[in-house]
Structures are given as C-alpha cells and as structure tokens.
Write a protein that holds these residues in place. Structure first.
Motif, PDB file in Angstrom:
ATOM      1  N   MET A  88       0.843  -1.207   0.000  1.00 24.58           N
ATOM      2  CA  MET A  88       0.000   0.000   0.000  1.00 24.58           C
ATOM      3  C   MET A  88       0.878   1.257   0.000  1.00 24.58           C
ATOM      4  N   TYR A  89       1.915   1.255   0.863  1.00 23.57           N
ATOM      5  CA  TYR A  89       2.823   2.415   0.893  1.00 23.57           C
ATOM      6  C   TYR A  89       3.606   2.527  -0.415  1.00 23.57           C
ATOM      7  N   ARG A  90       3.908   1.378  -0.994  1.00 29.24           N
ATOM      8  CA  ARG A  90       4.623   1.388  -2.283  1.00 29.24           C
ATOM      9  C   ARG A  90       3.731   1.959  -3.384  1.00 29.24           C
ATOM     10  N   ALA A  91       2.439   1.609  -3.353  1.00 32.45           N
ATOM     11  CA  ALA A  91       1.510   2.124  -4.377  1.00 32.45           C
ATOM     12  C   ALA A  91       1.404   3.650  -4.257  1.00 32.45           C
ATOM     13  N   VAL A  92       1.338   4.162  -3.027  1.00 30.47           N
ATOM     14  CA  VAL A  92       1.283   5.624  -2.844  1.00 30.47           C
ATOM     15  C   VAL A  92       2.582   6.248  -3.376  1.00 30.47           C
ATOM     16  N   THR A  93       3.683   5.551  -3.190  1.00 37.14           N
ATOM     17  CA  THR A  93       4.980   6.050  -3.676  1.00 37.14           C
ATOM     18  C   THR A  93       4.983   6.165  -5.201  1.00 37.14           C
ATOM     19  N   ILE A  94       4.378   5.191  -5.872  1.00 36.35           N
ATOM     20  CA  ILE A  94       4.299   5.260  -7.338  1.00 36.35           C
ATOM     21  C   ILE A  94       3.528   6.514  -7.751  1.00 36.35           C
ATOM     22  N   TYR A  95       2.430   6.768  -7.072  1.00 43.33           N
ATOM     23  CA  TYR A  95       1.640   7.966  -7.389  1.00 43.33           C
ATOM     24  C   TYR A  95       2.529   9.209  -7.233  1.00 43.33           C
ATOM     25  N   CYS A  96       3.296   9.247  -6.156  1.00 47.27           N
ATOM     26  CA  CYS A  96       4.138  10.424  -5.870  1.00 47.27           C
ATOM     27  C   CYS A  96       5.243  10.578  -6.921  1.00 47.27           C
ATOM     28  N   LEU A  97       5.811   9.457  -7.348  1.00 44.29           N
ATOM     29  CA  LEU A  97       6.866   9.524  -8.370  1.00 44.29           C
ATOM     30  C   LEU A  97       6.294  10.026  -9.699  1.00 44.29           C
ATOM     31  N   ARG A  98       5.120   9.531 -10.016  1.00 46.97           N
ATOM     32  CA  ARG A  98       4.507   9.906 -11.302  1.00 46.97           C
ATOM     33  C   ARG A  98       4.044  11.362 -11.311  1.00 46.97           C
ATOM     34  N   ASN A  99       3.724  11.892 -10.145  1.00 42.14           N
ATOM     35  CA  ASN A  99       3.147  13.233 -10.082  1.00 42.14           C
ATOM     36  C   ASN A  99       4.095  14.274  -9.513  1.00 42.14           C
ATOM     37  N   ASP A 100       5.388  13.943  -9.573  1.00 41.42           N
ATOM     38  CA  ASP A 100       6.406  14.908  -9.134  1.00 41.42           C
ATOM     39  C   ASP A 100       6.244  15.358  -7.686  1.00 41.42           C
ATOM     40  N   ILE A 101       5.713  14.474  -6.864  1.00 42.02           N
ATOM     41  CA  ILE A 101       5.536  14.821  -5.446  1.00 42.02           C
ATOM     42  C   ILE A 101       6.796  14.439  -4.679  1.00 42.02           C
ATOM     43  N   ILE A 102       7.540  13.503  -5.242  1.00 43.13           N
ATOM     44  CA  ILE A 102       8.830  13.152  -4.637  1.00 43.13           C
ATOM     45  C   ILE A 102       9.901  13.199  -5.725  1.00 43.13           C
ATOM     46  N   ARG A 103      10.989  13.892  -5.384  1.00 45.40           N
ATOM     47  CA  ARG A 103      12.116  13.968  -6.313  1.00 45.40           C
ATOM     48  C   ARG A 103      13.389  13.848  -5.517  1.00 45.40           C
ATOM     49  N   ASP A 104      14.260  12.920  -5.917  1.00 48.66           N
ATOM     50  CA  ASP A 104      15.508  12.649  -5.187  1.00 48.66           C
ATOM     51  C   ASP A 104      15.239  12.463  -3.698  1.00 48.66           C
ATOM     52  N   SER A 105      14.229  11.707  -3.392  1.00 47.43           N
ATOM     53  CA  SER A 105      13.829  11.382  -2.012  1.00 47.43           C
ATOM     54  C   SER A 105      13.345  12.581  -1.203  1.00 47.43           C
ATOM     55  N   VAL A 106      13.110  13.723  -1.867  1.00 47.93           N
ATOM     56  CA  VAL A 106      12.563  14.880  -1.149  1.00 47.93           C
ATOM     57  C   VAL A 106      11.068  14.964  -1.480  1.00 47.93           C
ATOM     58  N   VAL A 107      10.257  14.961  -0.415  1.00 48.55           N
ATOM     59  CA  VAL A 107       8.803  14.928  -0.628  1.00 48.55           C
ATOM     60  C   VAL A 107       8.215  16.329  -0.537  1.00 48.55           C
ATOM     61  N   ASP A 108       7.346  16.653  -1.501  1.00 44.53           N
ATOM     62  CA  ASP A 108       6.570  17.888  -1.418  1.00 44.53           C
ATOM     63  C   ASP A 108       5.337  17.534  -0.570  1.00 44.53           C
ATOM     64  N   LYS A 109       5.509  17.702   0.733  1.00 43.65           N
ATOM     65  CA  LYS A 109       4.498  17.211   1.676  1.00 43.65           C
ATOM     66  C   LYS A 109       3.147  17.899   1.482  1.00 43.65           C
ATOM     67  N   ARG A 110       3.206  19.201   1.213  1.00 41.50           N
ATOM     68  CA  ARG A 110       1.954  19.938   1.057  1.00 41.50           C
ATOM     69  C   ARG A 110       1.147  19.413  -0.137  1.00 41.50           C
ATOM     70  N   LYS A 111       1.882  19.212  -1.241  1.00 36.54           N
ATOM     71  CA  LYS A 111       1.216  18.696  -2.453  1.00 36.54           C
ATOM     72  C   LYS A 111       0.655  17.295  -2.194  1.00 36.54           C
ATOM     73  N   LEU A 112       1.429  16.495  -1.478  1.00 38.68           N
ATOM     74  CA  LEU A 112       0.979  15.128  -1.198  1.00 38.68           C
ATOM     75  C   LEU A 112      -0.309  15.145  -0.378  1.00 38.68           C
ATOM     76  N   ILE A 113      -0.342  15.971   0.649  1.00 40.84           N
ATOM     77  CA  ILE A 113      -1.543  16.028   1.498  1.00 40.84           C
ATOM     78  C   ILE A 113      -2.748  16.526   0.686  1.00 40.84           C
ATOM     79  N   GLU A 114      -2.483  17.491  -0.200  1.00 32.93           N
ATOM     80  CA  GLU A 114      -3.567  17.996  -1.065  1.00 32.93           C
ATOM     81  C   GLU A 114      -4.116  16.893  -1.981  1.00 32.93           C
ATOM     82  N   CYS A 115      -3.204  16.011  -2.410  1.00 30.49           N
ATOM     83  CA  CYS A 115      -3.602  14.968  -3.387  1.00 30.49           C
ATOM     84  C   CYS A 115      -4.131  13.695  -2.730  1.00 30.49           C
TER      85      CYS A 115
END
Ligand code: DC
Length: 240
Positions: A37-64
C-alpha cells in the motif's frame, strides 16, 4: 472454528510476505501486504512529481491524498491479493528499486499513515486475516491474537532480495541492495510516526537458518494451539 488476526511485523526482506501468503493459503484467510500500500502511494508520488531525489513535497501530497485510491483484488491464478492504484494493477511496478528507494520517505508521513491504517483496519475487521508490515501488531491491530516479529541476518536478507529482483529482470549489486535494506530498516525504526518496534507480546521469529517449510510448520502450530484454546474457551458450559 473461529478466526483470528495474525499480525506479522519485522525488518525488510525477512520473508514476511512469503510466510504470510503461505499461511493465508493454508488457512483460507485474507492476506494483506501493507508495504504494498505504501509502495503504491509512492508510485503515485513519483509519477506526479511529489517526490524527487527522495525529497517529498508534503503539502502537495496532502492535497492529493483524496485522489489516491489503494485497493486489493484477489488473483485466482496467483492465489493472492494484488495491489491496485486508482484502479491500475501495479503489483509489478511496486517492487522496483526506484520505489524501494523512495518508499520510506512516503511512509513516514503522518497523513499517509493515517489514511492507510483506516483502510487496513477496515480490511481486517472481520478477522481471518494475515497482515504484514511494520506497525501491525503495535498499532493497527494491537489486539491481534497472534503477533510475530520477524528478523534475519542482514546478508541473508540482502541475498534474498537480490534473488527476488533478479527473478524479475532487475540487476543490482549486492552492496546497493544491502545499503537500501539497511537504510529502510534505519528509517522505519527511527521515524516518529508508528515506527517499527516489536510489540511486547510478539513472538520473535529469526529465520536466518530456517527454510520456508520450517517457518510455516512453526507458525501453523502456534495458530493451531491458539485456535484450540480459543474454541475451548468459547464453548458453552454443559448443562447438568
Ligand atoms: O514490506 P515492504 O518492504 O514492502 O514495505 C515497504 C516500506 O513501507 C517499508 O520501507 C516500510 C513501509 N511500511 C510501513 O512503514 N508500515 C507498514 N505497515 C508497512 C510498510
């Protein structure tokens, strides 16, 4: 016979899911792979530029978060539940090193964990479930009848993960895989939100020198004993 909840926690690549799947098949229980489940959320984040080089755009993630739907569908051929992200089968993609390298950052976010835990509790509410992860016995199902805490030697775990990746056509060095595994263990045990800990009443299963069959026999015996005690306890008292 009554059904129970089995919580399996432990370090990365300890064979939690292999054991959980085998148990679920033997007992005709549902298997829920919470790491998936956490891996599936990670795929979403990778595809949507929410995580880049292991840095998470936390605000965007919470919005999404409301747009991320993780579910399981039982595959009658593989005889296991497979993970879907917004209706797309992502069981293969979740196992890549790219996902492995980013999942700890995503799984450490409180809002993500809260959402996943609600789903996990819903999926396990009727018991008859084997759930594996990091916080199942300590947080998701603190009243699980059986809690296992799995561990194994680091090199043995690395070799197992390497073999798994290789069987899927991904080639990496032993050192890279070991580094990823040790980093995830470190992140999982030191994060603030529901870190990986052994629940007080969990039984430790070190499978460094145990094969799959031996582990299965060991745990089935524990479950059998538990079920016998539980059913004996629930039996109505004989009337005189
Ligand atoms: O079990 P796994 O390797 O597929 O898990 C992937 C990551 O997800 C792992 O690094 C830790 C995290 N995880 C978690 O934080 N809590 C869980 N219940 C399951 C997994």
């Amino acid at each position: 016979m009554s059904k129970i909840t089995v919580a399996i926690d432990g370090y990365s690549s300890c064979g939690k899911s292999t054991l959980a799947k085998a148990l679920a098949q033997k007992l005709n229980y549902n298997y829920i792979d919470t790491g998936a489940m956490y891996r599936a959320v990670t795929i979403y984040c990778l595809r949507n530029d929410i995580i880049r080089d292991s840095v998470v755009d936390k605000r965007k993630l919470i919005e999404c978060l409301n747009e991320i739907e993780v579910s399981f569908v039982y595959n009658t051929i593989t005889k296991t539940s497979e993970v879907f992200l917004n209706g797309e089968h992502v069981e293969k993609e979740i196992r890549t090193m790219q996902v492995a390298n980013n999942v700890s950052a995503i799984s450490s976010i409180k809002e993500v964990r809260e959402k996943m835990v609600i789903l996990q509790r819903e999926m396990g509410k009727n018991k008859g479930v084997i759930m594996d992860g990091r916080d199942i016995g300590s947080h998701v199902f603190p009243n699980a009848e059986l809690k296992l805490f799995m561990t194994a030697d680091n090199d043995v775990r690395t070799q197992r993960r390497l073999d798994e990746l290789m069987s899927k056509g991904e080639h990496h060095s032993f050192e890279d895989v070991k580094r990823n595994l040790e980093k995830r263990d470190h992140d999982d045990t030191t994060r603030k939100e529901n870190p990986l800990i052994k629940a007080e009443d969990a039984i430790v299963l070190d499978n460094t020198d145990l094969n799959k069959e031996e582990q299965l026999v060991f745990v089935l015996k524990l479950i059998n004993d538990l079920l016998l005690t539980k059913d004996e306890f629930n039996k109505p008292l004989a009337k005189h």
